[in-house]
Design an enzyme around this catalytic site. Structure first.
Site, PDB file in Angstrom:
ATOM      1  N   ASP A  65      -1.777  -5.099  10.977  1.00 38.05           N
ATOM      2  CA  ASP A  65      -3.110  -5.635  10.733  1.00 38.05           C
ATOM      3  C   ASP A  65      -4.087  -4.786  11.538  1.00 38.05           C
ATOM      4  OD1 ASP A  65      -4.486  -7.531   9.174  1.00 38.05           O
ATOM      5  OD2 ASP A  65      -4.960  -8.700  10.937  1.00 38.05           O
ATOM      6  N   TYR A 115     -14.328   1.559   6.671  1.00 40.94           N
ATOM      7  CA  TYR A 115     -15.466   1.924   7.523  1.00 40.94           C
ATOM      8  C   TYR A 115     -15.458   3.408   7.914  1.00 40.94           C
ATOM      9  CZ  TYR A 115     -15.814  -3.168   7.970  1.00 40.94           C
ATOM     10  OH  TYR A 115     -15.944  -4.506   7.705  1.00 40.94           O
ATOM     11  N   ASP A 116     -14.598   4.207   7.311  1.00 38.36           N
ATOM     12  CA  ASP A 116     -14.490   5.627   7.685  1.00 38.36           C
ATOM     13  C   ASP A 116     -15.838   6.372   7.684  1.00 38.36           C
ATOM     14  OD1 ASP A 116     -11.827   5.538   8.243  1.00 38.36           O
ATOM     15  OD2 ASP A 116     -11.165   6.408   6.349  1.00 38.36           O
ATOM     16  N   ASN A 169       0.861  -1.188   0.000  1.00 39.95           N
ATOM     17  CA  ASN A 169       0.000   0.000   0.000  1.00 39.95           C
ATOM     18  C   ASN A 169       0.902   1.245   0.000  1.00 39.95           C
ATOM     19  OD1 ASN A 169      -1.409   2.270   1.030  1.00 39.95           O
ATOM     20  ND2 ASN A 169      -2.973   0.926   1.887  1.00 39.95           N
ATOM     21  N   PHE A 193     -11.384   5.435   3.475  1.00 41.28           N
ATOM     22  CA  PHE A 193     -11.716   4.136   2.908  1.00 41.28           C
ATOM     23  C   PHE A 193     -12.339   3.275   4.000  1.00 41.28           C
ATOM     24  CE2 PHE A 193      -8.521   1.258   4.761  1.00 41.28           C
ATOM     25  CZ  PHE A 193      -7.728   2.186   5.412  1.00 41.28           C
ATOM     26  N   ASN A 228       0.363   4.392   0.262  1.00 39.54           N
ATOM     27  CA  ASN A 228       0.086   5.444   1.259  1.00 39.54           C
ATOM     28  C   ASN A 228       0.690   5.096   2.614  1.00 39.54           C
ATOM     29  OD1 ASN A 228      -1.475   6.952  -0.583  1.00 39.54           O
ATOM     30  ND2 ASN A 228      -3.192   5.567  -0.188  1.00 39.54           N
ATOM     31  N   ARG A 270      -3.731   3.696  13.193  1.00 43.20           N
ATOM     32  CA  ARG A 270      -2.503   3.297  12.496  1.00 43.20           C
ATOM     33  C   ARG A 270      -1.359   4.237  12.856  1.00 43.20           C
ATOM     34  NH1 ARG A 270      -4.705   1.065   8.584  1.00 43.20           N
ATOM     35  NH2 ARG A 270      -5.599   3.031   7.927  1.00 43.20           N
TER      36      ARG A 270
HETATM   37  P1  IMP Z   1      -5.660  -3.627   6.943  1.00 48.15           P
HETATM   38  O1  IMP Z   1      -5.203  -4.619   7.964  1.00 48.15           O
HETATM   39  O2  IMP Z   1      -5.021  -2.279   7.063  1.00 48.15           O
HETATM   40  O3  IMP Z   1      -5.595  -4.180   5.547  1.00 48.15           O
HETATM   41  O4  IMP Z   1      -7.201  -3.361   7.245  1.00 48.15           O
HETATM   42  C1  IMP Z   1      -8.175  -4.390   7.202  1.00 48.15           C
HETATM   43  C2  IMP Z   1      -9.548  -3.777   6.947  1.00 48.15           C
HETATM   44  O5  IMP Z   1      -9.918  -2.951   8.063  1.00 48.15           O
HETATM   45  C3  IMP Z   1      -9.613  -2.873   5.728  1.00 48.15           C
HETATM   46  O6  IMP Z   1      -9.919  -3.589   4.554  1.00 48.15           O
HETATM   47  C4  IMP Z   1     -10.745  -1.931   6.093  1.00 48.15           C
HETATM   48  O7  IMP Z   1     -11.994  -2.510   5.826  1.00 48.15           O
HETATM   49  C5  IMP Z   1     -10.587  -1.783   7.599  1.00 48.15           C
HETATM   50  N1  IMP Z   1      -9.753  -0.613   7.935  1.00 48.15           N
HETATM   51  C6  IMP Z   1      -8.421  -0.612   8.246  1.00 48.15           C
HETATM   52  N2  IMP Z   1      -8.006   0.624   8.517  1.00 48.15           N
HETATM   53  C7  IMP Z   1      -9.076   1.428   8.350  1.00 48.15           C
HETATM   54  C8  IMP Z   1      -9.242   2.824   8.474  1.00 48.15           C
HETATM   55  O8  IMP Z   1      -8.329   3.602   8.776  1.00 48.15           O
HETATM   56  N3  IMP Z   1     -10.493   3.287   8.237  1.00 48.15           N
HETATM   57  C9  IMP Z   1     -11.524   2.478   7.892  1.00 48.15           C
HETATM   58  N4  IMP Z   1     -11.416   1.178   7.749  1.00 48.15           N
HETATM   59  C10 IMP Z   1     -10.194   0.640   7.979  1.00 48.15           C
END
Ligand code: IMP
Length: 211
Positions: free
Chosen positions: A87, A169-170, A28, A167, A30, A196
């Site tokens: 994660d 659930y924001d 990713n 993106f 970003n 994060r």
């Molecule tokens: P990942 O572990 O960063 O890939 O996040 C797993 C899932 O959690 C993503 O596909 C989103 O559905 C959700 N998610 C992670 N970070 C965010 C965020 O900052 N805002 C909204 N949804 C998030």
């Protein structure tokens, strides 16, 4: 290091790149550039692609801790490089912590943000408790240790989605102390307080104190 000859004819080694290398187990762009900026001058942060890892990383665990460890361990074992993996999940109190580790594909394997949000809103329709939190776990593995860092942000789930930014659930998450969703904030504003960012900040503090 480059070997050079001095004016007196002696050889000396000129440091070219003393920065330590570390892989962020993500593709990713970003996420990568955020961490690259925070570690600028101290670490060279490499993406999966740049270390030659093109395959999908395993994510077979039932917790965020387990998945981020599994991803980092895979890269460390196969590519022998210091690595960290993240994660993230949305944990909704009235849904016993769901979708949690299943956030990405809560409504099915097609990974639609809209369907995932609808599922959460439908399940919450009969609940009064709309408290929720985003939680990020980062696992760092190097040749001497394995360390995990957690970042969380508490908030509530709205009744309907609002906002176009961000993106996942924001559009349905309002952080405590604010009256707009993450998707109504600018990217910069969200990144000041996000789960994060908080986990990454702990990792960066650790790496800086370790170097
Ligand atoms: P990942 O572990 O960063 O890939 O996040 C797993 C899932 O959690 C993503 O596909 C989103 O559905 C959700 N998610 C992670 N970070 C965010 C965020 O900052 N805002 C909204 N949804 C998030």
């Amino acid at each position: 290091m480059i070997k050079n000859r001095s004016a007196r004819g002696h050889f000396f080694f000129e440091p070219t790149n003393l920065k330590k290398k570390i892989c962020f187990a993500t593709n990713n762009p970003n996420k990568l550039s955020e961490v690259q900026q925070m570690l600028e001058g101290e670490y060279e942060v490499l993406s999966l692609k740049s270390i030659g890892c093109e395959e999908e990383l395993p994510e077979n665990q039932e917790t965020l801790e387990g998945n981020s460890l599994e991803k980092a361990q895979y890269v460390f074992d196969k590519y022998q490089i210091s690595v960290f993996a993240d994660d993230t999940g949305l944990e909704v109190s009235g849904l016993n912590g769901r979708p949690g580790v299943y956030s990405a594909m809560y409504a099915g394997p097609h990974r639609s943000d809209e369907d995932n949000m609808s599922k959460v809103l439908d399940e919450l329709a009969t609940q009064s408790d709309r408290a929720a939190k985003f939680r990020t776990i980062i696992t760092l593995i190097n040749s001497i240790e394995t360390v995990q860092f957690e970042g969380t942000v508490e908030g509530t789930i709205t009744e309907t989605p609002s906002g176009e930014q961000g993106f996942g659930y924001d559009p349905i998450f309002i952080p405590v102390g604010f009256n707009e969703t993450f998707a109504q904030m600018s990217c910069h504003e969200k990144n000041q307080i996000s789960h994060r960012k908080r986990a990454v900040q702990k990792l960066v503090n650790f790496l800086k104190s370790d170097s």
